[in-house]
Design an enzyme around this catalytic site. Structure first.
Site, PDB file in Angstrom:
ATOM      1  N   HIS A  85      39.959  34.847  45.918  1.00 20.00           N
ATOM      2  CA  HIS A  85      39.898  34.528  44.492  1.00 20.00           C
ATOM      3  C   HIS A  85      38.806  33.515  44.152  1.00 20.00           C
ATOM      4  O   HIS A  85      38.551  33.239  42.976  1.00 20.00           O
ATOM      5  CB  HIS A  85      41.253  33.987  44.027  1.00 20.00           C
ATOM      6  CG  HIS A  85      41.576  34.324  42.599  1.00 20.00           C
ATOM      7  ND1 HIS A  85      40.662  34.879  41.734  1.00 20.00           N
ATOM      8  CD2 HIS A  85      42.708  34.172  41.876  1.00 20.00           C
ATOM      9  CE1 HIS A  85      41.207  35.050  40.557  1.00 20.00           C
ATOM     10  NE2 HIS A  85      42.454  34.632  40.604  1.00 20.00           N
ATOM     11  N   ASP A 130      37.405  37.741  40.866  1.00 21.48           N
ATOM     12  CA  ASP A 130      38.446  37.522  39.864  1.00 21.48           C
ATOM     13  C   ASP A 130      39.369  38.740  39.790  1.00 21.48           C
ATOM     14  O   ASP A 130      39.009  39.842  40.224  1.00 21.48           O
ATOM     15  CB  ASP A 130      37.820  37.269  38.495  1.00 21.48           C
ATOM     16  CG  ASP A 130      37.054  35.955  38.443  1.00 21.48           C
ATOM     17  OD1 ASP A 130      37.439  35.024  39.183  1.00 21.48           O
ATOM     18  OD2 ASP A 130      36.082  35.874  37.672  1.00 21.48           O
TER      19      ASP A 130
END
Length: 454
Positions: A428, A432
């Site tokens: 992450h 995204d």
């Protein structure tokens, strides 16, 4: 003398160390570039290591049978070829030349007066004495960071050589930690050694693993205790490190394989005649390789405070060794046809199970695919391999009852379709959730409308 270093190569993403099986060349031998100079082995790959340059071997730093970390210097080669012209004087001349990178305060008294005594007294050292006072770049860096005098550490390696485990045990021992030395001058060569950029990452990963508190549990009467073998230890270390470093997120999507079944049926006679072996995995790999071009963040990696977008699409294809796992790499997969990828995947898998892979065939993956579905698993949450930012897990391809739209009437109807759940695990920090969703949607579109000319 123009000396270059020969490091222990990286034999795979999950392999942190290797064993020197046999030296094919000795001190004083001349070698040509790419000529094999030693054999190394791991639990997964056995290989001959070529010389990076032409020259003369002036020092062998790791003995046969010794296991060292990736990046550890195993030999030194004089590219000018004159330092070890006669084998009788090579071993004696080398200690004087090796004095600068030595972080050993035990030799401090001699250099404090004049350079000449170092050269005159060094030949008196035996090979074992030199080995005892030499350490790998990884060990020197750890000693430097903790202010430890390597000469004060009891070595358990060959001829008393200080290993990485020795220095870590010394640092962790409260009795021995009380008397560390902090020599200022020896610290500089270790920091300036050209091998450090290679060795340091391996050291960092290992330290991440050792910093974790691994609990031990009481053994009950019916229990069986077995120590981890090397493959299991390396897998455990890699998994812990991967989960500690990358913040994992997983997204799911369901894929319909009806279009792929039509392509397989239409091409089956031709592929059989060609001897091609095109599995469902080949279709997935082909589609992933094309879609990755559109999503550089999924094919990239976080490097320090930078985002590194890879210029190649190299697919790591997980292979079950039962027990164990290895991930050979299909390089530049986006340039291969469907049949080309299919044949390559089968070839790598077969040679992986026979331990016939070459070192370069398990390096450089930019994205990985694992297929737990082949064993019946509906879906999984795969761990992102170190050095990449994403991994695709493919679930079992099974017939399911689904709702479809009738093309003629526009009404809904029940139908049976072959479908599978895909899982994308991603870092992450660089990928995204929206990026992952778009990637999976594009992959679904590619697979469900698969081109006939792939």
């Amino acid at each position: 003398m123009a000396r270059i270093e020969v490091p222990m190569p990286q034999m795979g993403e999950s392999i942190a160390e290797g064993t020197v099986s046999k030296w094919l060349k000795q001190v004083g031998d001349t070698v040509e570039r790419d000529e094999p100079i030693l054999e190394i082995s791991t639990d997964k790959v056995d290989a001959e290591i070529p010389s990076p340059q032409s020259g003369t071997i002036v020092d062998v730093a790791v003995e046969e049978g010794e296991t060292v970390e990736v990046g550890t210097i195993v030999a030194y080669i004089d590219t000018e070829g004159g330092a070890a012209a006669d084998s009788g004087g090579a071993a004696e001349a080398e200690p004087a030349k090796e004095a600068p990178p030595e972080p050993e305060p035990a030799q401090a008294e001699a250099p404090a007066s004049e350079p000449e005594p170092v050269a005159s007294t060094a030949p008196a050292q035996s090979a074992e004495e030199r080995l005892r006072t030499r350490s790998t770049p990884v060990v020197r860096k750890i000693a430097e960071e903790h202010g430890v005098d390597i000469a004060s550490v009891q070595g358990s390696g060959h001829a008393g050589r200080v290993t990485k485990q020795d220095i870590l045990d010394f640092i962790e021992s409260p009795d021995e930690k009380a008397a560390p030395a902090k020599p200022a001058a020896p610290a500089k060569p270790a920091a300036a050694a050209p091998a450090e950029p290679t060795a340091a990452p391996s050291d960092i990963w290992s330290r991440f693993y050792k910093e974790v508190q691994h609990p031990e549990y009481p053994v009950r009467e019916a229990d069986t205790v077995e120590p981890m073998d090397k493959m299991r230890r390396l897998t455990a270390e890699h998994m812990v490190i991967a989960k500690r470093v990358a913040p994992h997120v997983h997204s799911f999507i369901e894929i319909d394989f009806s279009a792929i079944d039509k392509v397989r049926a239409a091409n089956k006679p031709k592929w059989k005649q060609q001897g091609a072996r095109v599995s469902y995995t080949a279709f997935v790999a082909w589609a992933v390789a094309r879609v990755l071009r559109e999503f550089p963040m999924v094919n990239g990696v976080v490097s320090g405070n930078n985002l590194l977008y890879r210029g190649n699409v190299n697919l790591g294809m997980a292979v079950d060794l039962n027990p164990g796992l290895i991930v050979p790499v299909v390089r530049d997969a986006d340039h291969l046809s469907l049949v080309g990828i299919g044949n390559k995947v089968v070839d790598l898998a077969e040679r992986a199970r026979d331990k016939q892979l070459k070192p370069e065939e398990v390096q450089g993956a930019t994205f990985s695919i694992t297929n737990p579905g082949v064993l019946g698993t509906m879906a999984g949450l795969p761990v992102i391999p170190k050095g990449t930012s994403a991994i695709l897990g493919t679930g079992a391809i099974e017939k399911r009852v689904v709702v479809v739209e009738d093309e003629e009437t526009g009404t809904d109807a029940m139908a049976i379709r072959k479908r599978a759940i895909f899982t994308l695990g991603y870092d992450h920090r660089i990928v995204d959730g929206a990026d992952a969703a778009r990637f999976l949607s594009r992959l679904k579109e590619t697979l469900e409308d698969f081109p006939e000319d792939a």
